[in-house]
Design a protein around this motif. Structure first.
Motif, PDB file in Angstrom:
ATOM      1  N   LEU A   1     -14.961 -11.573 -31.995  1.00 37.96           N
ATOM      2  CA  LEU A   1     -15.209 -10.441 -32.884  1.00 37.96           C
ATOM      3  C   LEU A   1     -14.826  -9.171 -32.139  1.00 37.96           C
ATOM      4  O   LEU A   1     -15.576  -8.670 -31.310  1.00 37.96           O
ATOM      5  N   GLY A   2     -13.631  -8.656 -32.439  1.00 40.83           N
ATOM      6  CA  GLY A   2     -13.130  -7.479 -31.719  1.00 40.83           C
ATOM      7  C   GLY A   2     -12.989  -7.781 -30.242  1.00 40.83           C
ATOM      8  O   GLY A   2     -12.346  -8.760 -29.847  1.00 40.83           O
ATOM      9  N   ASP A   3     -13.613  -6.972 -29.412  1.00 44.60           N
ATOM     10  CA  ASP A   3     -13.574  -7.167 -27.959  1.00 44.60           C
ATOM     11  C   ASP A   3     -14.731  -8.021 -27.460  1.00 44.60           C
ATOM     12  O   ASP A   3     -14.983  -8.088 -26.248  1.00 44.60           O
ATOM     13  N   ASN A   4     -15.443  -8.666 -28.374  1.00 48.17           N
ATOM     14  CA  ASN A   4     -16.623  -9.437 -27.993  1.00 48.17           C
ATOM     15  C   ASN A   4     -16.460 -10.912 -28.345  1.00 48.17           C
ATOM     16  O   ASN A   4     -15.700 -11.272 -29.249  1.00 48.17           O
ATOM     17  N   TRP A   5     -17.179 -11.736 -27.585  1.00 45.40           N
ATOM     18  CA  TRP A   5     -17.215 -13.168 -27.874  1.00 45.40           C
ATOM     19  C   TRP A   5     -18.626 -13.533 -28.313  1.00 45.40           C
ATOM     20  O   TRP A   5     -19.604 -13.220 -27.642  1.00 45.40           O
ATOM     21  N   LEU A   6     -18.719 -14.189 -29.457  1.00 38.75           N
ATOM     22  CA  LEU A   6     -20.001 -14.593 -30.021  1.00 38.75           C
ATOM     23  C   LEU A   6     -20.195 -16.091 -29.830  1.00 38.75           C
ATOM     24  O   LEU A   6     -19.283 -16.880 -30.098  1.00 38.75           O
ATOM     25  N   THR A   7     -21.373 -16.470 -29.380  1.00 38.22           N
ATOM     26  CA  THR A   7     -21.745 -17.879 -29.290  1.00 38.22           C
ATOM     27  C   THR A   7     -23.080 -18.061 -29.995  1.00 38.22           C
ATOM     28  O   THR A   7     -24.033 -17.337 -29.716  1.00 38.22           O
ATOM     29  N   VAL A   8     -23.127 -19.010 -30.916  1.00 34.86           N
ATOM     30  CA  VAL A   8     -24.371 -19.307 -31.629  1.00 34.86           C
ATOM     31  C   VAL A   8     -24.746 -20.754 -31.341  1.00 34.86           C
ATOM     32  O   VAL A   8     -23.928 -21.666 -31.481  1.00 34.86           O
ATOM     33  N   VAL A   9     -25.980 -20.953 -30.912  1.00 34.59           N
ATOM     34  CA  VAL A   9     -26.477 -22.272 -30.533  1.00 34.59           C
ATOM     35  C   VAL A   9     -27.777 -22.532 -31.288  1.00 34.59           C
ATOM     36  O   VAL A   9     -28.653 -21.663 -31.354  1.00 34.59           O
ATOM     37  N   GLY A  10     -27.916 -23.721 -31.858  1.00 31.11           N
ATOM     38  CA  GLY A  10     -29.161 -24.025 -32.544  1.00 31.11           C
ATOM     39  C   GLY A  10     -29.284 -25.493 -32.881  1.00 31.11           C
ATOM     40  O   GLY A  10     -28.277 -26.176 -33.065  1.00 31.11           O
ATOM     41  N   GLU A  11     -30.518 -25.960 -32.963  1.00 30.82           N
ATOM     42  CA  GLU A  11     -30.770 -27.327 -33.397  1.00 30.82           C
ATOM     43  C   GLU A  11     -30.966 -27.332 -34.909  1.00 30.82           C
ATOM     44  O   GLU A  11     -32.041 -27.649 -35.436  1.00 30.82           O
ATOM     45  N   VAL A  12     -29.903 -26.927 -35.583  1.00 33.69           N
ATOM     46  CA  VAL A  12     -29.867 -26.819 -37.044  1.00 33.69           C
ATOM     47  C   VAL A  12     -28.502 -27.320 -37.513  1.00 33.69           C
ATOM     48  O   VAL A  12     -27.568 -27.424 -36.729  1.00 33.69           O
ATOM     49  N   PRO A  13     -28.357 -27.639 -38.803  1.00 33.69           N
ATOM     50  CA  PRO A  13     -27.064 -28.099 -39.307  1.00 33.69           C
ATOM     51  C   PRO A  13     -25.962 -27.057 -39.132  1.00 33.69           C
ATOM     52  O   PRO A  13     -26.216 -25.866 -39.007  1.00 33.69           O
ATOM     53  N   ASN A  14     -24.727 -27.547 -39.170  1.00 33.81           N
ATOM     54  CA  ASN A  14     -23.552 -26.695 -38.985  1.00 33.81           C
ATOM     55  C   ASN A  14     -23.515 -25.544 -39.973  1.00 33.81           C
ATOM     56  O   ASN A  14     -23.108 -24.427 -39.626  1.00 33.81           O
ATOM     57  N   ALA A  15     -23.976 -25.774 -41.207  1.00 38.29           N
ATOM     58  CA  ALA A  15     -23.928 -24.731 -42.237  1.00 38.29           C
ATOM     59  C   ALA A  15     -24.775 -23.529 -41.849  1.00 38.29           C
ATOM     60  O   ALA A  15     -24.407 -22.381 -42.123  1.00 38.29           O
ATOM     61  N   ALA A  16     -25.908 -23.761 -41.202  1.00 36.64           N
ATOM     62  CA  ALA A  16     -26.781 -22.657 -40.779  1.00 36.64           C
ATOM     63  C   ALA A  16     -26.130 -21.847 -39.662  1.00 36.64           C
ATOM     64  O   ALA A  16     -26.184 -20.615 -39.659  1.00 36.64           O
ATOM     65  N   ILE A  17     -25.512 -22.542 -38.701  1.00 34.02           N
ATOM     66  CA  ILE A  17     -24.831 -21.857 -37.599  1.00 34.02           C
ATOM     67  C   ILE A  17     -23.670 -21.024 -38.139  1.00 34.02           C
ATOM     68  O   ILE A  17     -23.464 -19.872 -37.730  1.00 34.02           O
ATOM     69  N   LYS A  18     -22.922 -21.581 -39.074  1.00 33.14           N
ATOM     70  CA  LYS A  18     -21.781 -20.869 -39.665  1.00 33.14           C
ATOM     71  C   LYS A  18     -22.250 -19.632 -40.422  1.00 33.14           C
ATOM     72  O   LYS A  18     -21.626 -18.559 -40.349  1.00 33.14           O
ATOM     73  N   GLN A  19     -23.357 -19.749 -41.150  1.00 28.31           N
ATOM     74  CA  GLN A  19     -23.899 -18.610 -41.891  1.00 28.31           C
ATOM     75  C   GLN A  19     -24.283 -17.479 -40.950  1.00 28.31           C
ATOM     76  O   GLN A  19     -24.031 -16.303 -41.239  1.00 28.31           O
ATOM     77  N   VAL A  20     -24.868 -17.836 -39.807  1.00 33.09           N
ATOM     78  CA  VAL A  20     -25.292 -16.825 -38.840  1.00 33.09           C
ATOM     79  C   VAL A  20     -24.092 -16.161 -38.179  1.00 33.09           C
ATOM     80  O   VAL A  20     -23.997 -14.929 -38.125  1.00 33.09           O
ATOM     81  N   ILE A  21     -23.145 -16.950 -37.677  1.00 31.72           N
ATOM     82  CA  ILE A  21     -22.042 -16.383 -36.897  1.00 31.72           C
ATOM     83  C   ILE A  21     -21.134 -15.502 -37.757  1.00 31.72           C
ATOM     84  O   ILE A  21     -20.512 -14.561 -37.260  1.00 31.72           O
ATOM     85  N   ASN A  22     -21.082 -15.799 -39.047  1.00 29.34           N
ATOM     86  CA  ASN A  22     -20.238 -14.999 -39.944  1.00 29.34           C
ATOM     87  C   ASN A  22     -20.931 -13.732 -40.444  1.00 29.34           C
ATOM     88  O   ASN A  22     -20.335 -12.965 -41.200  1.00 29.34           O
TER      89      ASN A  22
END
Length: 333
Positions: free
Chosen positions: A306-327
């Motif tokens: 995201l621009g000049d930044n790197w985002l990492t999202v980690v969770g013990e949840v389904p892929n759809a939840a991680i995708k919703q958060v990172i977007n």
């Protein structure tokens, strides 16, 4: 008008029956809330020692834990029994990590208890918003009798759980993570547990001559307001932590990996529904990284630029939840 009289009688009986059901449900909910509170309290205020196994996908890890509480100070020692030896000792909110290979002690402040058997955090009272919670059968873990609690998710953005709670102390003895097909995809449980007073000597480091070891005070700022936010969290998730952590240079900074080892700050935000957690890490976008996701057991990891930044999202949840958060991660000054 006898039929009207009969109708009123039947209606009144229905109201009594419904009222009884409501009262029973209220009492059951109160009992469940009391049990959840006891799980939180037991992890902090109960003295115990034991060995537990963590199974994630095809990986298995074994650890030994010793926990003491004297009414004021909480001390916990966690020994990693697989791969490279290391120990963590937590005294209230200060955690010291002992690394015998490098003879280094890494110290961090202002950390909360979030590891097994203390999986329920301050959002535990919100669990009924996200899960249908019911008492199931009695069971046994490590030869100790426990009450099984079933957590059925109310949406597809979290997994189901089965908790096994020691019937007297309320200590969490085991937890299973279940996919939508009710299959166990991750679990952690004691294989040996002893409740009661512990030898204080066992709460000290196991290594000799640690007075000669190097101490590294990790730079962690707690309760920060970095400006980073998640606009579209899954329902029931609340922010429980936001920190800034300084990552020092690791290894040789020369060569092709020089940019990847540069010192930098990492913002971490943690969100929880009381049981499931999602962590967001924001750091400078250095080096070459590939966007994408990885799943191991219940754990999903996703990385994105995201621009000049790197985002990492980690969770013990389904892929759809991680995708919703990172977007939906945004920066607001």
């Amino acid at each position: 008008m006898w039929f009207k009289h009969v109708f009123l009688v039947l209606f009144s009986l229905a109201l009594v029956s419904t009222s009884g059901n409501v009262d029973a449900q209220v009492n059951e909910d109160r009992e469940l809330q009391k049990m959840l509170q006891s799980v939180q309290n037991a992890a902090k205020k109960t003295s115990y020692s034991g060995t537990f196994v963590y199974q994630q996908g095809n990986q298995t890890k074994t650890s030994k834990i010793t926990h003491g509480f004297d009414g004021d100070t909480e001390v916990e020692k966690l020994e990693i029994l697989d791969a490279k030896p290391r120990e963590y000792i937590r005294r209230n909110g200060e955690v010291s990590c002992y690394l015998p290979e490098s003879k280094v002690i890494q110290v961090e402040q202002n950390l909360s208890q979030e590891e097994f058997p203390a999986l329920l955090n301050q959002n535990a009272h919100l669990l009924p918003e996200s899960y249908l919670i019911k008492k199931a059968q009695m069971s046994r873990v490590a030869g100790t009798e426990c009450q099984v609690l079933s957590f059925q998710p109310k949406d597809a953005l979290r997994y189901g759980f089965r908790l096994c709670v020691e019937k007297n102390s309320g200590l969490l003895l085991g937890i299973q993570t279940l996919n939508p097909r009710n299959e166990v995809i991750e679990q952690i449980a004691f294989t040996q547990i002893s409740l009661g007073d512990v030898d204080k000597a066992k709460l000290k480091p196991s290594f000799a001559n640690i007075s000669q070891w190097k101490i590294e005070n990790m730079t962690v700022q707690a309760n920060v307001h970095s400006g980073w936010t998640v606009k579209n969290l899954p329902n029931g998730f609340k922010k429980t932590l936001e920190t800034k952590r300084f990552i020092p240079i690791s290894g040789n900074a020369s060569g092709t990996d020089a940019n990847q080892t540069k010192s930098h700050q990492v913002v971490q935000m943690m969100f929880s529904d009381g049981l499931s957690t999602i962590s967001v890490f924001v750091e400078p976008n250095t080096g070459s990284r590939t966007e994408g996701s990885l799943q191991q057991g219940a754990m999903t990891i996703m990385g994105k630029r995201l621009g000049d930044n790197w985002l990492t999202v980690v969770g013990e949840v389904p892929n759809a939840a991680i995708k919703q958060v990172i977007n939906s991660i945004q920066f607001k000054k």
